[in-house]
Every structure is written in structure tokens, then in C-alpha cells.
Design a protein around this motif. Structure first.
Motif, short mmCIF file in Angstrom:
data_model
loop_
_atom_site.label_atom_id
_atom_site.label_comp_id
_atom_site.label_asym_id
_atom_site.label_seq_id
_atom_site.Cartn_x
_atom_site.Cartn_y
_atom_site.Cartn_z
N ASP A 12 -24.21 58.71 -0.26
CA ASP A 12 -24.85 57.89 -1.28
C ASP A 12 -24.53 58.42 -2.67
N SER A 13 -24.07 57.56 -3.56
CA SER A 13 -23.68 57.98 -4.91
C SER A 13 -24.82 58.65 -5.67
N SER A 14 -26.04 58.13 -5.50
CA SER A 14 -27.19 58.71 -6.19
C SER A 14 -27.46 60.13 -5.71
N ALA A 15 -27.37 60.34 -4.41
CA ALA A 15 -27.61 61.67 -3.85
C ALA A 15 -26.51 62.65 -4.27
N ILE A 16 -25.26 62.17 -4.31
CA ILE A 16 -24.16 63.03 -4.75
C ILE A 16 -24.33 63.40 -6.22
N PHE A 17 -24.75 62.44 -7.04
CA PHE A 17 -25.04 62.75 -8.44
C PHE A 17 -26.15 63.78 -8.54
N TYR A 18 -27.19 63.63 -7.74
CA TYR A 18 -28.31 64.55 -7.78
C TYR A 18 -27.87 65.98 -7.50
N LEU A 19 -26.92 66.14 -6.57
CA LEU A 19 -26.50 67.49 -6.17
C LEU A 19 -25.35 68.04 -7.01
N THR A 20 -24.54 67.16 -7.60
CA THR A 20 -23.35 67.64 -8.32
C THR A 20 -23.40 67.37 -9.82
N GLY A 21 -24.24 66.41 -10.24
CA GLY A 21 -24.26 66.02 -11.65
C GLY A 21 -23.16 65.06 -12.03
N LYS A 22 -22.46 64.52 -11.03
CA LYS A 22 -21.34 63.61 -11.29
C LYS A 22 -21.55 62.28 -10.56
N TRP A 23 -21.44 61.18 -11.33
CA TRP A 23 -21.48 59.85 -10.72
C TRP A 23 -20.10 59.49 -10.21
N ILE A 24 -20.03 59.09 -8.95
CA ILE A 24 -18.79 58.59 -8.36
C ILE A 24 -19.16 57.32 -7.60
N HIS A 25 -18.52 56.21 -7.95
CA HIS A 25 -18.81 54.94 -7.29
C HIS A 25 -17.57 54.51 -6.50
N PRO A 26 -17.53 54.76 -5.20
CA PRO A 26 -16.30 54.54 -4.43
C PRO A 26 -16.09 53.12 -3.92
N GLY A 27 -17.06 52.23 -4.16
CA GLY A 27 -16.91 50.89 -3.59
C GLY A 27 -16.89 50.96 -2.08
N GLU A 28 -15.88 50.32 -1.47
CA GLU A 28 -15.82 50.31 0.00
C GLU A 28 -15.11 51.53 0.57
N ARG A 29 -14.60 52.41 -0.29
CA ARG A 29 -13.81 53.55 0.19
C ARG A 29 -14.71 54.72 0.58
N LEU A 30 -14.14 55.61 1.36
CA LEU A 30 -14.87 56.78 1.85
C LEU A 30 -15.13 57.77 0.73
N LEU A 31 -16.36 58.21 0.64
CA LEU A 31 -16.76 59.33 -0.22
C LEU A 31 -17.77 60.12 0.58
N ALA A 32 -17.55 61.43 0.74
CA ALA A 32 -18.44 62.21 1.57
C ALA A 32 -18.55 63.63 1.04
N LEU A 33 -19.78 64.04 0.76
CA LEU A 33 -20.07 65.43 0.45
C LEU A 33 -20.52 66.08 1.75
N TRP A 89 -24.64 55.08 5.13
CA TRP A 89 -23.22 55.24 5.43
C TRP A 89 -22.76 54.08 6.31
N PRO A 90 -21.70 53.38 5.91
CA PRO A 90 -21.27 52.21 6.69
C PRO A 90 -20.96 52.54 8.14
N ALA A 91 -21.31 51.60 9.02
CA ALA A 91 -21.09 51.81 10.45
C ALA A 91 -19.61 52.02 10.78
N ARG A 92 -18.71 51.43 9.98
CA ARG A 92 -17.29 51.57 10.28
C ARG A 92 -16.83 53.02 10.17
N PHE A 93 -17.50 53.80 9.33
CA PHE A 93 -17.18 55.22 9.23
C PHE A 93 -17.90 56.02 10.32
N LEU A 94 -19.18 55.74 10.51
CA LEU A 94 -19.96 56.50 11.48
C LEU A 94 -19.45 56.30 12.90
#
Length: 358
Positions: free
Chosen positions: A25-46, A101-106
């Protein structure tokens, strides 16, 4: 990485015997890193591991030059990002997965490592985020200050008889002039009978004498949300509308008066709901009393009859009782409340006295 926040997450992971977690989740990643990343439909995973060796899997389309305190694993659209992520992870472990997290990734990850136990990991970060640190509290106060300015401006504009839509357009300008980056949610300006719909979408209605006007607005400033509601009346107010207004105001104040560490959220809801029911309007209070707020307008947690959690210092949530009479009018009064060590602080300073705009 925000070390204190990360450590709190890792501690809770260890307590729940969760070996590793995928935060997407972009909000959670921002909370932990201080950086906003909006990946759209692409994979982003911390990727977090209780033993360390955290990684951020990120597409090359989203260049991040800053040092985020975590190793970046770059992928592109021609690569199988889930396979790369799976190769980083430990096998046959209890693995937390982001609730969004989208089901297609999980599903693909589960095929690659069917031996791991997959659980909802978001509850950990959600609960850590509920208690704001000193910097977050200052951001929330500033965001609320700007929204107080904006709601007062909207109240003064009622006499101009703009449409609801036009009021929303002016609000955007007011927020921009005061340093906000946008709305925290679609603003609600509801005249008369439109106010009987708690989530009314602004339209071309024009205010009429005797109408109640619900103004429910919020902004984003420094990445933190604000949210407040005030209800005023145009030119005159009926005896019934006055009674409803005072009932809602008293419910708001009764709920606020009991907020302190250790009190249950459901008891705060009950304080507001019991008062409205005692006045005979119980069936017209159709929603929970409030919701948590922070990086998102609706963070995890709410002030509802079924929430047995207790409030803790640093939590911020709304108290927003309302009465909605179909075909007639609505009244809602909303403040954001910060829980302190000894009680609470109301972040919104705009008057709640009944106001008639001439």
C-alpha cells in the motif's frame, strides 16, 4: 526508513510470530519510508523480515534517487516481479500480506511458495499508524487549521447563493491559497433536503431561505488529512431545525467530554447515540460516530458501537454525530479529536454555536 516506526512494526511482527511481510500500500510505504510512490497496476513491494535484510522491489518507471534506508531491487515490465520478490523471501514461513495487494500477485506468489502461511499483515501497520508521533500531530494540527480557515470562508459565502458545485470549486482555490495540496475527500456542500443524505454529491442546487447547509470538507497538507463539518442556516431556522441542531451539538460535546486514554471507542459512540435517542431522533442517526484519520482520511479504526478497542495517547479520530430527516434537512457537526495523556484536544476551533447566515 523511519526507524522508530519500522521498529514498532517489527516488534509487533515478532509478537504475532510473523516472520516476514510484504507491504504494498502506497500510504503504508510512505509511512515507513517518507516517500510517496504510486505504481498504478504495477508491482511495488516493501519486503520486511523480523531478522532484517529488508528490500524495496520497485519498477524502473518510478525513479527514486533518495536513500530510503532500504536496498532497492529494480525491475522492469519485461521481468516477472513476483518471481524476483519470491526469490528474496524465506520459504515456508508465516508471511504477512497487505490487505489491498491484488490477487494476481498473491496467487502467483502462493504458487511459487505454497508451503508458507499467508496472513493479513496490514493490521500491524494499521495499528501502529493509529498512534501519531510528535511530527504527525503537528502536521495534523496544521492541516486542521487550514480547514478551519476554509470552512469559515464557505460559511461566509452562503449568502452569495452559489450552487453547491460552485462552492466546491471555490473551496479548491481557498485550499490552494493556504498551502494545501488538495482535498482529503470530495467535499460535501448540501442545501436543505440534500443534507438528509450523509454522503450527498454536490449538484446545481441553490440555497433557499430556511435551509440548513451542511459543509463537510477536508484537505491534505504535508501529506496529512483534515476533516470537519459545520451546519449553518440561511436567513431563518425553524423551531424543529433548531431543536435538531442543538441535539446534535450536545451529542458532539457529550462524546468529546469522555475521551481519554482507556475509554472504549464503543462507549464514545454510545455517549453521542444515547443522547440523540433520548431526544427521539435515534433512527435518524444512521452512521457511526467517527473514524480514525491521518495519512488517509479514513485510517484504520472507528468510533462505533462494535469497536471494543480502547483509545490511546496520540490517536486522532473524528466525532461527527448527525441527524438526517428524509425530505426535510440534515445536521452534522464534526471535530477531529487528539487523545492526550490526560484527556483530549479538539483540533477544530470553528464555533459550533447555531449560526444563521443573513
Amino acid at each position: 526508513m523511519k526507524t522508530n516506526r519500522l521498529n514498532r512494526v517489527l516488534e509487533m511482527m515478532a509478537e504475532q510470530k510473523m516472520d516476514q511481510m510484504i507491504v504494498s500500500d502506497s500510504s503504508a510505504i510512505f509511512y515507513l519510508t517518507g516517500k510517496w510512490i504510486h505504481p498504478g497496476e504495477r508491482l511495488l513491494a516493501l519486503y520486511l523480515n523480523v531478522n532484517g535484510n529488508h528490500k524495496l522491489v520497485i519498477n524502473e518507471l518510478f525513479p527514486v534517487s533518495e536513500d530510503l534506508g532500504v536496498e532497492k531491487i529494480w525491475i522492469n515490465d519485461t521481468q516477472n516481479g513476483v518471481k524476483i520478490l519470491a526469490d528474496l523471501m524465506e520459504k515456508n514461513k508465516v508471511t504477512g500480506i497487505d490487505k489491498n495487494w491484488p490477487a494476481r500477485f498473491l496467487l502467483q506468489l502462493m504458487e511459487l511458495d505454497g508451503e508458507s502461511k499467508y496472513v493479513n499483515g496490514s493490521s500491524i501497520i494499521d495499528r501502529v499508524r493509529m498512534c501519531k508521533d510528535k511530527q504527525e500531530i503537528e502536521f495534523m494540527k496544521e492541516s486542521s487549521r487550514v480547514t478551519d480557515i476554509a470552512v469559515e470562508k464557505m460559511i461566509q459565502l452562503v449568502k452569495e447563493k452559489y450552487t453547491e458545485k460552485k462552492m466546491g470549486q471555490i473551496l479548491a482555490q481557498v485550499y490552494e491559497e493556504n498551502g494545501a495540496s488538495g482535498f482529503s475527500f470530495d467535499p460535501i456542500v448540501a442545501y436543505g433536503a440534500n443534507g438528509a443524505d450523509p454522503h450527498h454529491g454536490t449538484d446545481d442546487s441553490i440555497v433557499k431561505e430556511g435551509d440548513s447547509i451542511i459543509i463537510d470538507i477536508g484537505c491534505i497538507k504535508d501529506s496529512y488529512c483534515s476533516d470537519t463539518t459545520r451546519t449553518v442556516f440561511y436567513k431563518s431556522v425553524s423551531d424543529k431545525a433548531r431543536e435538531v441542531y442543538e441535539t446534535v451539538k450536545e451529542a458532539n460535546l457529550k462524546a468529546i467530554s469522555i475521551v481519554k486514554p482507556g475509554v472504549k471507542f464503543c462507549d464514545i459512540d454510545k455517549a453521542a447515540r444515547d443522547h440523540i435517542e433520548a431526544k427521539g431522533y435515534g433512527k435518524y442517526f444512521t452512521h457511526r460516530t467517527g473514524h480514525s484519520i491521518g495519512i488517509e482520511d479514513h485510517d484504520f479504526g472507528d468510533v462505533s458501537s462494535i469497536n471494543e478497542d480502547t483509545v490511546q495517547p496520540g490517536m486522532i479520530f473524528s466525532i461527527e454525530p448527525g441527524i438526517y430527516l428524509p425530505g426535510e434537512f440534515g445536521v452534522r457537526i464534526e471535530d477531529l479529536i487528539l487523545v492526550t495523556e490526560g484527556g483530549c484536544e479538539v483540533l477544530n476551533k470553528t464555533s459550533k454555536d447555531l449560526r444563521i447566515i443573513k
